[in-house]
Design an enzyme around this catalytic site. Structure first.
Site, mmCIF file in Angstrom:
data_model
loop_
_atom_site.group_PDB
_atom_site.id
_atom_site.type_symbol
_atom_site.label_atom_id
_atom_site.label_comp_id
_atom_site.label_asym_id
_atom_site.label_seq_id
_atom_site.Cartn_x
_atom_site.Cartn_y
_atom_site.Cartn_z
ATOM 1 N N ASN A 9 0.869 -1.176 0.000
ATOM 2 C CA ASN A 9 0.000 0.000 0.000
ATOM 3 C C ASN A 9 0.905 1.225 0.000
ATOM 4 O OD1 ASN A 9 -1.742 2.096 0.498
ATOM 5 N ND2 ASN A 9 -2.247 1.470 2.593
ATOM 6 N N TRP A 10 0.983 1.878 -1.147
ATOM 7 C CA TRP A 10 1.921 3.011 -1.273
ATOM 8 C C TRP A 10 1.418 4.251 -0.546
ATOM 9 C CZ3 TRP A 10 3.386 2.966 -7.215
ATOM 10 C CH2 TRP A 10 3.980 1.732 -7.523
ATOM 11 N N LYS A 11 0.159 4.255 -0.166
ATOM 12 C CA LYS A 11 -0.453 5.453 0.436
ATOM 13 C C LYS A 11 -0.230 6.640 -0.519
ATOM 14 C CE LYS A 11 0.073 3.240 4.842
ATOM 15 N NZ LYS A 11 0.120 3.328 6.301
ATOM 16 N N HIS A 99 -9.402 1.502 5.006
ATOM 17 C CA HIS A 99 -8.093 1.602 5.649
ATOM 18 C C HIS A 99 -8.224 2.536 6.854
ATOM 19 C CE1 HIS A 99 -3.924 2.645 6.424
ATOM 20 N NE2 HIS A 99 -3.622 1.518 5.813
ATOM 21 N N GLU A 101 -6.558 4.884 7.839
ATOM 22 C CA GLU A 101 -6.346 6.310 7.541
ATOM 23 C C GLU A 101 -7.580 6.922 6.886
ATOM 24 O OE1 GLU A 101 -2.627 5.629 5.522
ATOM 25 O OE2 GLU A 101 -1.778 5.003 7.438
ATOM 26 N N GLU A 171 -5.133 -4.706 10.588
ATOM 27 C CA GLU A 171 -4.097 -3.703 10.785
ATOM 28 C C GLU A 171 -4.345 -2.943 12.087
ATOM 29 O OE1 GLU A 171 -2.180 -2.565 6.766
ATOM 30 O OE2 GLU A 171 -3.856 -1.232 7.091
ATOM 31 N N GLY A 177 2.916 2.463 10.803
ATOM 32 C CA GLY A 177 3.862 3.559 10.629
ATOM 33 C C GLY A 177 4.578 3.962 11.912
ATOM 34 N N SER A 217 3.779 -2.031 10.247
ATOM 35 C CA SER A 217 5.231 -2.107 10.427
ATOM 36 C C SER A 217 5.832 -3.452 10.015
ATOM 37 C CB SER A 217 5.614 -1.751 11.868
ATOM 38 O OG SER A 217 5.218 -0.426 12.174
ATOM 39 N N GLY A 238 3.058 -0.998 4.252
ATOM 40 C CA GLY A 238 3.054 0.429 3.948
ATOM 41 C C GLY A 238 4.458 0.918 3.624
ATOM 42 N N GLY A 239 5.084 1.547 4.595
ATOM 43 C CA GLY A 239 6.393 2.175 4.401
ATOM 44 C C GLY A 239 7.415 1.291 3.700
HETATM 45 P P1 13P Z 1 3.257 0.537 7.657
HETATM 46 O O1 13P Z 1 3.768 -0.746 7.041
HETATM 47 O O2 13P Z 1 3.984 1.748 7.162
HETATM 48 O O3 13P Z 1 3.205 0.442 9.151
HETATM 49 O O4 13P Z 1 1.754 0.712 7.144
HETATM 50 C C1 13P Z 1 0.865 -0.337 7.247
HETATM 51 C C2 13P Z 1 -0.361 -0.009 6.479
HETATM 52 O O5 13P Z 1 -1.137 0.851 6.860
HETATM 53 C C3 13P Z 1 -0.604 -0.745 5.224
HETATM 54 O O6 13P Z 1 -1.894 -0.515 4.743
#
Ligand code: 13P
Length: 255
Positions: A9-11, A99, A101, A171, A177, A217, A238-239
Site C-alpha cells: 500500500n503506497w499510500k 483503511h 487512515e 491492521e 507507521g 510495520s 506500507g512504508g
Molecule cells: P506501515 O507498514 O507503514 O506500518 O503501514 C501499514 C499499512 O497501513 C498498510 O496498509
C-alpha cells in the site's frame, strides 16, 4: 492452500513516473524465480493506475494492482470520487476498503465501508477490507470484539458467493507507521478470531478460503515470523513497500 497475498500500500507516495520505475524494478527482481506460490500486489495512488496498467499488461508482469479506495456510488455528482466502473476499466484486481487512515481522516464508518465493499464486488473488484483497533482499545484488551464488530459491519448483507473471495487485512492502528509491530501471537489472536467469525457468519468452508493479511510495520526482518502463524495469509505493507529491495525481501519471506 491459501495463496499468500503480499501487497504494497503506497499510500500517498510515488507519482506516475516513479510508479513505473518502481514496478519495473520490482518485476525485474522477482523475475528470476517462479512466484506463482505468492501473489504480489501493489496499491498505488489513483493517478498512477493507468501507467501501472500499461506496464503490467504490456510486459505481462506477474504483479497485480489495485486502488486504495473506491466510491460507494458507480457514477454521478460526487466531485473528487473515483468509481468502481473506472477502476474496473483499469483492470484493478483489488481495492482497499476502510483503511484506518480513511476511517480516521475521512470519517469512514462501517456503514460506508460496507457500501464500498458492495461497490467493489458489483464491479468485479476484490475488496481488501481493513479492520483493526487503536491503542486505547488494545490497552483495554478489547481488540477482538472491536475488530469483529468492524468485520460484521463491513460484511453486512454481503452474500457468501462474494464474501468467499474477499481479503481481510487486520491492521492494528497502533502498529501502523510506528515501527511498533504486533507480535506474531497478537496477529494470530485477531486473525484467528476473524476466521472464526467468518465461519459463524457464513461457513467453515468459506472461512477456510478467505485470506487474512496482517499489516502494521511489516519489514523483511519480522515478516517470516508473522507469516508462520496459521491464520495469517499475507501482509499489507506500507512504508517498507516503497523500498523495492525491502519489498522484494518481504515477498520472498520463504527464502
Ligand atoms: P506501515 O507498514 O507503514 O506500518 O503501514 C501499514 C499499512 O497501513 C498498510 O496498509
Amino acid at each position: 492452500t491459501r495463496t499468500p497475498l503480499m501487497a504494497g500500500n503506497w499510500k500517498m507516495n510515488l507519482n506516475h513516473l516513479e510508479a513505473i520505475a518502481h514496478v519495473q524494478k520490482l518485476a525485474f527482481a522477482l523475475a528470476d524465480k517462479d512466484y506463482d506460490a505468492v501473489e504480489v500486489a501493489v496499491l498505488p495512488p489513483f493517478t498512477d493506475l493507468r501507467s501501472v496498467q500499461t506496464l503490467v499488461d504490456g510486459d505481462k508482469l506477474k504483479i497485480v494492482y489495485g486502488a486504495q479506495d473506491i466510491s460507494a456510488e458507480d457514477s454521478g455528482a460526487y466531485t473528487g470520487e473515483i468509481s468502481g466502473p473506472m477502476l474496473a476499466k483499469l483492470k484493478c484486481t483489488y481495492v482497499a476498503v476502510g483503511h484506518s487512515e480513511r476511517r480516521q481522516y475521512h470519517g469512514e464508518s462501517d456503514e460506508l465501508c460496507n457500501a464500498k465493499v458492495k461497490a467493489a464486488f458489483r464491479n468485479g473488484i476484490t475488496p481488501i477490507l481493513c479492520v483493526g483497533e487503536g491503542l486505547d482499545v488494545r490497552k483495554a484488551g478489547e481488540q477482538v470484539p472491536y475488530t469483529l464488530a468492524q468485520l460484521d459491519g463491513g460484511l453486512k448483507d454481503v452474500p457468501a458467493e462474494q464474501a468467499e473471495s474477499i481479503v481481510i487485512a487486520y491492521e492494528p492502528v497502533w502498529a501502523i507507521g510506528t515501527g511498533e509491530v504486533a507480535t506474531p501471537e497478537d496477529a494470530q489472536e485477531v486473525c484467528g478470531a476473524i476466521r472464526g467469525r467468518l465461519a459463524e457468519l457464513y461457513s467453515q468452508e468459506l472461512a477456510d478460503k478467505v485470506r487474512i493479511q496482517y499489516g502494521g510495520s511489516v519489514k523483511s526482518g519480522n515478516v517470516a515470523a508473522i507469516m508462520a502463524q496459521p491464520d495469517v495469509d499475507g501482509a499489507l505493507v506500507g512504508g517498507a513497500a516503497l523500498d523495492t529491495e525491502e519489498f522484494v525481501k518481504i515477498v520472498r519471506f520463504r527464502d
